[in-house]
Structure formats: C-alpha cells, structure tokens
Design a protein around this motif. Sequence first.
Motif, PDB file in Angstrom:
ATOM      1  N   ALA A 359       5.436  -3.171   8.417  1.00 24.28           N
ATOM      2  CA  ALA A 359       6.572  -3.165   9.347  1.00 24.28           C
ATOM      3  C   ALA A 359       7.784  -2.485   8.716  1.00 24.28           C
ATOM      4  N   PHE A 360       7.989  -2.736   7.431  1.00 23.26           N
ATOM      5  CA  PHE A 360       9.133  -2.131   6.752  1.00 23.26           C
ATOM      6  C   PHE A 360       8.997  -0.613   6.713  1.00 23.26           C
ATOM      7  N   VAL A 361       7.810  -0.135   6.377  1.00 24.86           N
ATOM      8  CA  VAL A 361       7.594   1.316   6.285  1.00 24.86           C
ATOM      9  C   VAL A 361       7.747   1.969   7.654  1.00 24.86           C
ATOM     10  N   SER A 362       7.321   1.288   8.698  1.00 29.35           N
ATOM     11  CA  SER A 362       7.346   1.876  10.037  1.00 29.35           C
ATOM     12  C   SER A 362       8.751   2.105  10.578  1.00 29.35           C
ATOM     13  N   TYR A 392       4.858  -5.078  -2.843  1.00 26.98           N
ATOM     14  CA  TYR A 392       5.702  -3.876  -2.758  1.00 26.98           C
ATOM     15  C   TYR A 392       5.021  -2.675  -3.410  1.00 26.98           C
ATOM     16  N   TYR A 393       4.580  -2.852  -4.654  1.00 29.06           N
ATOM     17  CA  TYR A 393       4.068  -1.699  -5.398  1.00 29.06           C
ATOM     18  C   TYR A 393       2.691  -1.241  -4.927  1.00 29.06           C
ATOM     19  N   VAL A 399       2.700   4.060   0.608  1.00 25.83           N
ATOM     20  CA  VAL A 399       3.017   4.645   1.910  1.00 25.83           C
ATOM     21  C   VAL A 399       4.312   5.450   1.824  1.00 25.83           C
ATOM     22  N   LEU A 400       5.326   4.905   1.151  1.00 25.24           N
ATOM     23  CA  LEU A 400       6.587   5.629   0.982  1.00 25.24           C
ATOM     24  C   LEU A 400       6.375   6.919   0.187  1.00 25.24           C
ATOM     25  N   ALA A 401       5.548   6.850  -0.852  1.00 24.20           N
ATOM     26  CA  ALA A 401       5.287   8.036  -1.668  1.00 24.20           C
ATOM     27  C   ALA A 401       4.582   9.120  -0.859  1.00 24.20           C
ATOM     28  N   GLU A 402       3.628   8.709  -0.027  1.00 18.79           N
ATOM     29  CA  GLU A 402       2.899   9.686   0.797  1.00 18.79           C
ATOM     30  C   GLU A 402       3.829  10.292   1.843  1.00 18.79           C
TER      31      GLU A 402
END
Length: 477
Positions: A359-362, A392-393, A399-402
């Motif tokens: 949900a956070f990434v979205s 988190y890690y 997902v954030l890195a991608e």
Amino acid sequence: MLAALGFATIALLLLVTMTKRASVLVALILLPVLAALIGGFASDLGELTLGGLSKVAPTGIMIAFAVLYFSLMVDAGLFDPLIRALLRAAQGDPLRITVATAVLTLCVALDGDGASTFLITVSALLPVYKRLGMNPLVLSGVVCLGAGVMNMVPWGGPTVRAMAALKLDSSEVFNPVLPAMGFGVAWVLVASYLLGRRERNRLGALSPPGPATDVRQGEDKPDAREPVASTAAAAAEPSRQTTATTADGQEPQALRSPGDGPGAVRVPPLPRTWLNIFNLLLTITLVVCLIQEVLPLPVLFVLGFAIAVLVNHPTWEQQQALLDKHAKSVVLVTTMIFAAGVLTGILSGTKMIDEMAEAFVSVVPDSFGSHLPVVVAVTGMPLSLVFTPDAYYFGVLPVLAETANGFGTDPAEVARAAILGQMTTGFPLSPLTASTFILVGMSGVSLGEHQRFIFRWAFATTLVMTAGALVTGAFSL
C-alpha cells in the motif's frame, strides 16, 4: 483491508503510549490481538502469538541474564573507576557528561549490535546520571542518537538487509555514504552538546563539594557509593545490601554455606582487589566474545552470569539475595520484549506488514520517480515506527528500487538512502524492535517519553546525513 488494519494498529499503539492512555505492555499485547480478531484471524491467534514469542525468546533470555550480570557488576563496583573518571573530567558539569555519553556510545556501537550497545553504555553511565541528578531521558536520548548512526556499519542489520535485498555489496551501498555518516557523527556530538547545555541550565553546574566529590574521595567507605541497578526503581534503594557489602570486603552477617546451622563453616570473601580484577577480565572476555559471536548471545550471558555470581556471591543465601534485589528490573524489561513479540508475530503472520508495504509503494506518485532516493532518505526514519526491518528492506525497498530504475536512477542509490534512517537512526525509537525496550527499560523511562524527547533530534540526524549524501554525491536530487 489488512493494510488499513495494520496502519490503524500502529497508529493507535503510538497514540496510546505517547499520551499514556495505557501502558506499553498492555498496548503491545491487546491492540494486535484485537486487530487479529477484527481481521478474521481468531482461529490462528494462538499460532500467530506463539510464532512471535518464539522469535523474541532468545532476546528475552539474553536480556534477563544480561540485566542480572550488569546489575551484579554495578553492585560490585566494576564501573566505579569509569564513573570517577567521568565525574573528575566533567567536574560536575552535565554538559561534559552528556558529550562523554555520545563519545562512549559511538565507540561501543561499532559492533553494530544495538542490544549490547544499550546494555554496556546504560549500565556504565546510569549511575553517573543518577548521582548528578540528571534526567535519564538525556541518557536514553543521546545513546539513541549515537547507536542510530553507528547502526549503518556494513555488518549492521539494516545495511546487511539492503545489500541482500538488492544483491549489492558494501562498496556499492556503504562506502559512498561513509562521508554522510561522518556528518551524522558530527551532528550527534553537536546534539549531545546542545542537550547537555540545556541540562546544565536546568540543574546548574554542580559544585565540587557535592556528590561528585564524595565519589572521588570516599571510595573506601562502605556507604560511599550509592547502589545503582539497571532501572530507576532499583536505583532508589538507600544502601548496599549484604551482597554489596561482601563485595566491598566487609564481613557480612550470616555468611554461611547452604544448610547453615551450628558448626557450619563460614565462607570468607575474596579480597576486593582480586575480585575487581576478576570481574574486569570476565567482562572484557564477555564483550570480546559478543563482538566475535563466539557463541549465541543468550548463551554467553547465561554462562557469564553463572560464573560471575558463583565467584562474587558463593553462598546460596547471597545468590538468592541478589536475585531478589534485581528481580523487578528483569521482569520490567523481559515482559516488554515478549509483549513486542506478540505485536510482530501477529502483524507478520497475518501478512498485515506485507499489505502495508504494498500500500505504501502504491501511493508514491510517478512524479517522485527521479527523486526517490531523497524521498526514501527523508521518510525512512519515521517509517521505522511502522515497518519492521525485514518488512521494509525485503518488501518495500525492492519495489522502490525497481521503480527508481525505471526512471534511470541506480537502485544502489535507493539502498544508500534507505540506510540513512530506516532502522538506523529510527531503530532506538521503534516499538517494533526488541532492543528499544532494553534501552528504555534499563534507563528507567517510558517508551512514549523517550519518543517525544528524542524524535526530532533523531530525525534531524537523518536530515543532516541526507544533506551530506547530496553534497558528497552518494545520490542525486
């Protein structure tokens, strides 16, 4: 649904603990249980709870015996030379004591293990703070700042997870942020100076004829040292008990072997000097073994305490007196550890943490794509209060890195940004890490008070390191 339930549980936990609506122990147990029931996991509640408890059991065992070990050493006067040296150097000045706290923490925390850092630094420095009448929140806060920065080392938990999650090595993740870490260390020293100056203004500089002089000059008197246990409750005791008197070389009353009766042989105490040397060598050996990971930490503390209590308090009566004296300290800390296990067990087992990560990434806007490293760096520290390091890690960071990679940003930059705050500067404030409760429990402060006192200073550490990373080119704006 599960993500909303998870965020609501964390938010409610922070609310009730910081406003003192309920004790941390009660909130850590009942709130996740209530969330599990609302989420429809009633049939799995027992398994989820036991899963969380089993994961923190080794930590709970380690803390129980570590508190007993360091309480024994404090009673035996092991840290008195350090206390005298600090008081002599500080000359009764809270500012100097606070800066010394930061320096000691930065040195001890090089092993990258928060639990051992808190055990060693708080055990050594709490007596100094109590004798000078300083606020224990300053102790827990400054130790929090120093340990947070040093948790960035390549063998620390967050950096290891970041490298593993993105399949990078330390030269790609840690080396570029080393200058930024230097900025963080400098800020910790500045912050400790500012906090110490504020504490000096509150107390006024203490004059030499006060308690500090008594500590420097009155060592040979049996009552010259105020007993200091690992919590505020234990520290309030007015005088050393029979166990401490024995350690001072005075003949205690009823020093008899088990089965005491007419004609029982008295057990003579060891000479004070040799006992001090033995305790120092044992503690150094224990610390070296902790750093080298010779054995699991719980095993080391179990063995260390058993050896220490046998030598310092050889009779059954003395050993029972020691356990009775420090039982409250042990219970206060270990119950928090197991209560935190209930929280993490339920959040992880129900997959609430996973849903929260997705949900956070979205909700990250696409327009932030090219600026993700800065966003990750700034938000990492506050998110330590919401996500466990594994969630988190291993859940959010990939997902954030991608996403960043799609905008032409090197994923390694996102990893560097993450370790500037997520479970580094943020871990000593998070209710999701067991070591936080070691810090607050041994300092004798509540979690809510600790968070309110030091949060802005810890967040400022992340901001300073983020600015340092941008200046030195660790990641781009």
